[in-house]
Motif scaffolding. Structure first.
Motif, PDB file in Angstrom:
ATOM      1  N   ALA B  25       0.812  -1.210   0.000  1.00 30.82           N
ATOM      2  CA  ALA B  25       0.000   0.000   0.000  1.00 30.82           C
ATOM      3  C   ALA B  25       0.854   1.271   0.000  1.00 30.82           C
ATOM      4  N   ASN B  26       2.155   1.123  -0.146  1.00 31.32           N
ATOM      5  CA  ASN B  26       3.018   2.311  -0.172  1.00 31.32           C
ATOM      6  C   ASN B  26       2.775   3.140  -1.427  1.00 31.32           C
ATOM      7  N   PRO B  27       3.018   4.440  -1.306  1.00 32.10           N
ATOM      8  CA  PRO B  27       2.924   5.262  -2.520  1.00 32.10           C
ATOM      9  C   PRO B  27       3.947   4.778  -3.550  1.00 32.10           C
ATOM     10  N   ILE B  28       3.699   5.102  -4.801  1.00 27.17           N
ATOM     11  CA  ILE B  28       4.666   4.738  -5.825  1.00 27.17           C
ATOM     12  C   ILE B  28       5.900   5.608  -5.632  1.00 27.17           C
ATOM     13  N   ARG B  29       7.023   4.976  -5.437  1.00 26.44           N
ATOM     14  CA  ARG B  29       8.249   5.692  -5.084  1.00 26.44           C
ATOM     15  C   ARG B  29       8.950   6.267  -6.304  1.00 26.44           C
ATOM     16  N   VAL B  30       9.604   7.397  -6.067  1.00 26.41           N
ATOM     17  CA  VAL B  30      10.353   8.054  -7.140  1.00 26.41           C
ATOM     18  C   VAL B  30      11.840   7.925  -6.843  1.00 26.41           C
ATOM     19  N   GLN B  31      12.573   7.386  -7.798  1.00 26.33           N
ATOM     20  CA  GLN B  31      14.008   7.242  -7.572  1.00 26.33           C
ATOM     21  C   GLN B  31      14.830   7.717  -8.754  1.00 26.33           C
ATOM     22  N   SER B  32      16.126   7.870  -8.514  1.00 29.31           N
ATOM     23  CA  SER B  32      17.021   8.316  -9.563  1.00 29.31           C
ATOM     24  C   SER B  32      18.405   7.714  -9.311  1.00 29.31           C
ATOM     25  N   MET B  33      19.349   8.121 -10.119  1.00 25.19           N
ATOM     26  CA  MET B  33      20.714   7.590  -9.998  1.00 25.19           C
ATOM     27  C   MET B  33      21.692   8.737 -10.186  1.00 25.19           C
ATOM     28  N   THR B  34      22.723   8.781  -9.367  1.00 28.77           N
ATOM     29  CA  THR B  34      23.717   9.851  -9.530  1.00 28.77           C
ATOM     30  C   THR B  34      24.536   9.601 -10.797  1.00 28.77           C
ATOM     31  N   ASN B  35      25.011  10.679 -11.407  1.00 31.36           N
ATOM     32  CA  ASN B  35      25.932  10.501 -12.533  1.00 31.36           C
ATOM     33  C   ASN B  35      27.286  11.142 -12.253  1.00 31.36           C
ATOM     34  N   THR B  36      27.515  11.438 -10.994  1.00 25.96           N
ATOM     35  CA  THR B  36      28.837  11.905 -10.575  1.00 25.96           C
ATOM     36  C   THR B  36      29.766  10.691 -10.472  1.00 25.96           C
ATOM     37  N   ASP B  37      31.041  10.953 -10.322  1.00 26.65           N
ATOM     38  CA  ASP B  37      31.994   9.881 -10.041  1.00 26.65           C
ATOM     39  C   ASP B  37      31.774   9.495  -8.577  1.00 26.65           C
ATOM     40  N   THR B  38      31.384   8.245  -8.342  1.00 26.46           N
ATOM     41  CA  THR B  38      31.064   7.816  -6.973  1.00 26.46           C
ATOM     42  C   THR B  38      32.249   8.040  -6.026  1.00 26.46           C
ATOM     43  N   ARG B  39      33.461   7.966  -6.585  1.00 29.66           N
ATOM     44  CA  ARG B  39      34.652   8.149  -5.745  1.00 29.66           C
ATOM     45  C   ARG B  39      34.780   9.582  -5.254  1.00 29.66           C
ATOM     46  N   ASP B  40      34.074  10.480  -5.902  1.00 28.73           N
ATOM     47  CA  ASP B  40      34.061  11.876  -5.486  1.00 28.73           C
ATOM     48  C   ASP B  40      32.885  12.073  -4.529  1.00 28.73           C
ATOM     49  N   VAL B  63      28.841   1.378  -8.552  1.00 29.61           N
ATOM     50  CA  VAL B  63      30.004   0.928  -7.788  1.00 29.61           C
ATOM     51  C   VAL B  63      30.882   0.093  -8.721  1.00 29.61           C
ATOM     52  N   PRO B  64      31.712   0.794  -9.508  1.00 30.41           N
ATOM     53  CA  PRO B  64      32.482   0.066 -10.521  1.00 30.41           C
ATOM     54  C   PRO B  64      33.766  -0.563  -9.981  1.00 30.41           C
ATOM     55  N   ASP B  65      34.277  -0.072  -8.851  1.00 33.01           N
ATOM     56  CA  ASP B  65      35.568  -0.603  -8.387  1.00 33.01           C
ATOM     57  C   ASP B  65      35.748  -0.409  -6.879  1.00 33.01           C
ATOM     58  N   GLU B  66      36.879  -0.865  -6.386  1.00 35.69           N
ATOM     59  CA  GLU B  66      37.171  -0.819  -4.942  1.00 35.69           C
ATOM     60  C   GLU B  66      37.144   0.602  -4.389  1.00 35.69           C
ATOM     61  N   ARG B  67      37.661   1.538  -5.193  1.00 35.03           N
ATOM     62  CA  ARG B  67      37.699   2.917  -4.684  1.00 35.03           C
ATOM     63  C   ARG B  67      36.296   3.466  -4.513  1.00 35.03           C
ATOM     64  N   ALA B  68      35.392   3.045  -5.394  1.00 37.69           N
ATOM     65  CA  ALA B  68      34.007   3.481  -5.253  1.00 37.69           C
ATOM     66  C   ALA B  68      33.397   2.887  -3.983  1.00 37.69           C
ATOM     67  N   VAL B  69      33.767   1.652  -3.691  1.00 38.07           N
ATOM     68  CA  VAL B  69      33.266   1.024  -2.459  1.00 38.07           C
ATOM     69  C   VAL B  69      33.732   1.807  -1.237  1.00 38.07           C
ATOM     70  N   SER B  70      35.000   2.205  -1.236  1.00 38.65           N
ATOM     71  CA  SER B  70      35.510   2.963  -0.080  1.00 38.65           C
ATOM     72  C   SER B  70      34.729   4.258   0.107  1.00 38.65           C
ATOM     73  N   ALA B  71      34.454   4.928  -0.993  1.00 39.31           N
ATOM     74  CA  ALA B  71      33.719   6.193  -0.906  1.00 39.31           C
ATOM     75  C   ALA B  71      32.292   5.959  -0.399  1.00 39.31           C
ATOM     76  N   LEU B  72      31.761   4.803  -0.739  1.00 38.83           N
ATOM     77  CA  LEU B  72      30.376   4.474  -0.410  1.00 38.83           C
ATOM     78  C   LEU B  72      30.062   4.643   1.076  1.00 38.83           C
ATOM     79  N   LYS B  73      31.018   4.263   1.915  1.00 39.60           N
ATOM     80  CA  LYS B  73      30.824   4.335   3.357  1.00 39.60           C
ATOM     81  C   LYS B  73      30.467   5.763   3.789  1.00 39.60           C
ATOM     82  N   ASP B  74      31.267   6.714   3.277  1.00 37.96           N
ATOM     83  CA  ASP B  74      31.016   8.118   3.624  1.00 37.96           C
ATOM     84  C   ASP B  74      29.700   8.600   3.015  1.00 37.96           C
TER      85      ASP B  74
END
Lengths: 366, 366
Positions: B25-40, B63-74
């Motif tokens: 019964a949740n409203p229809i959710r609106v989502q998107s995706m960033t196009n920045t460099d995830t590592r930034d 999340v293309p690589d390890e560095r992106a994973v590290s940034a993900l935490k922050d």
């Protein structure tokens, strides 16, 4: 499986707007309206030429006063497209517009002041076989009908259209007529056209009125127009946007292309760019799109951001590019045909597309 | 007659993406995706904040690589929205993304290399109740299925999705799953979702992939998304555009608003300007639209080009302006309430809208 839905088009009466056939077996026509001052002949003709070059087939101009009527004569003479005069309130301007040589007039029964004058106008239209659009607008529905229905419902709009269509057919035995039933609410618009289409076989000019700007107006119009065309309803399309009217033409063709009804420009697949993308994909896309607006061919192009997924994900494209860091790939029918430096990517791609089109002249439209 | 179609929403299983419920019964959710460099991290968080402020509820990052994973935490720690990690090829990055605290992951079975690693990933997702999207993409369908079907038909896409859904449900008894079935062809997209929805009650993330730029992509997405939502199919929407992702959010809400499913921003009616118009309506419209993007209210505003037709044609608007030469009108619920000099038109109008909202707090969204 077919790329497109199967659409059973409702069979409508064929009518003529100058040299352009509407309804019947004719393609679904794309039209627009100038937003220049009609009295400014030069600007209006410039805009008409831009519209024509974008694929517009019929153009409407507002005729608010006598000075606009005077300009109309020059516009009609020079215009590469048949002209429709848009009239409100004063039907006597309509007679003058017909005398100025327009191929069609649009009248809104909700704004008529004088029925005798309307008769006069229909008579001159019949004499010259000028097409008449009965353009119902929910915001200016005739007061007699509005009073009965309280609000401008789809049924009320249909009643108004039928009343005037029947009046002209019965009194004048004149059939070069089409109808529009527009509301700024897309759902009311759709319901009005569906209802009318069940009852009458006069061709329909479809679109949402006062739909809004480039994006919001594109959404509303796409919802209504694609819904109706999927049901086989609609013979000519006008996408109203508070924007450059040339955009109305591009949006109309984009809808028709995705329904498999008409193809004019190449289709462009493009990934939305993400954190994997290492080039300026948006810049690249814009350049390809701009360039492709000058190409009239049944082609599928792809602009992809990554060299790993790109060529595979855009397998169904005839030709495509995939950008990487400092280097780009050009692929053709799923296979990589060239690897070039990033700076040369666009020019090399355009060259490949042009070569492809020389090899496949059957892909050219018109 | 209702302004909106009657939609019977397909009942799907309720799942959770962090604090955000999807399906049921949740409203229809609106989502998107960033196009920045995830590592930034900084740029990515800035974009997420812009997306949130536009009404986005879920955001995906590549999340293309390890560095992106590290940034993900922050990113996860600072993000006001739940984060979905987008994975390709390397599922071991997925485990690390889950450990970094994401609320969801998106996996594409067509790009898996190693099934054992997938099991590992599902297990850590289950441990932390991280939502998994099985994201089927026609351009990268798993080879075993593609071989059998020859082309990535809707049926082939559905088979792939069901295979992995069943695998996860049966082997891991895990249900916090949703599915997407995207093609760059809107009609194949629609057919795949329809077919899946007949068979399964897992919630659906809908949209067209690689749809193109702001206009062409808006057309394709609107065709598919409005078609599906009208049939009650779809629990969360992502409009893929090769454009600023914030535009994806505006387009999604515009579709939802016109279907009567969710209202966030005011609706703006605007005439397309014509030769009758004596003011810079497009400029006026853009300013009203920009301003209205900061208002979250269930309101209908009108921007009309002529003082004669404007207030009447936009009768159904709560408030509107109609421009004339040197002078403008402000109307409220069909009645003219103010006549002001052209230069004061906008500020006087915004004041009126704000007063109206103070008088009608029930109109405010959220």
């Amino acid at each position: 499986m077919s790329q497109y839905p199967r659409i059973k088009r409702k069979k409508t009466r064929e009518i003529w707007l100058g040299p352009v056939g509407i309804g019947g077996a004719n393609p679904i026509r794309v039209q627009s309206m100038t937003n220049t001052d009609t009295r400014d002949v030069k600007s209006t003709l410039n805009q008409i030429e831009r519209l024509r070059s974008a694929g517009c087939e019929i153009v409407r101009v507002a005729v608010p006063d006598e000075r606009a009527v005077s300009a109309l004569k020059d516009i009609v003479r020079e215009s590469p497209l048949p002209i429709v005069a848009d009239l409100h309130f004063d039907t006597s301007l309509g007679v003058k517009a017909v005398e100025a040589g327009v191929s069609g007039i649009r009248i809104n029964p909700g704004t008529f002041k004088n029925k005798k004058r309307l008769d006069e106008l229909v008579m001159v239209c019949k004499e010259r076989q000028v097409c008449i659009r009965i353009g119902i607008n929910a915001g200016s529905l005739e007061s007699e009908i509005l009073k009965r229905y309280k609000t401008p419902t789809p049924k009320a709009m249909v009643e108004s259209a039928l009343k005037w269509i029947n009046y002209i057919v019965e009194k004048f035995d004149y059939y070069n007529l089409k109808v529009s039933l527009k509301s700024s609410n897309w759902w009311h618009t759709v319901k009005a056209y569906e209802e009318f289409s069940r009852i009458s076989d006069f061709p329909l000019h479809i679109g949402v009125t006062e739909a809004g700007g480039l994006i919001t107006g594109t959404v509303k119009n796409t919802m209504a127009v694609s819904y109706l065309l999927l049901k086989g309803i609609g013979d000519t399309v006008r996408i109203s946007l508070t924007a450059d009217p040339v955009e109305e033409v591009y949006v109309a063709y984009e809808i028709l292309k995705n329904l498999g009804l008409r193809s004019l420009y190449p289709d462009i697949i493009a990934c939305p760019t993400c954190g994997r993308c290492e080039i300026d994909l948006m810049g690249l896309y814009k350049k390809v799109e701009e360039w492709a607006r000058g190409i009239r061919a049944n082609l599928k192009l792809a602009v992809m951001g990554c060299v790993v997924n790109g060529p595979g994900e855009a397998r169904e494209a005839d030709l495509g590019i995939a950008g990487g860091k400092g280097v780009g790939l050009i692929f053709k029918e799923g296979k990589i045909v060239k690897k070039v430096r990033e700076e040369e990517l666009l020019s090399a791609f355009f060259e490949e597309v042009e070569r492809f089109l020389k090899e496949h002249p059957e892909r050219m439209n018109q």
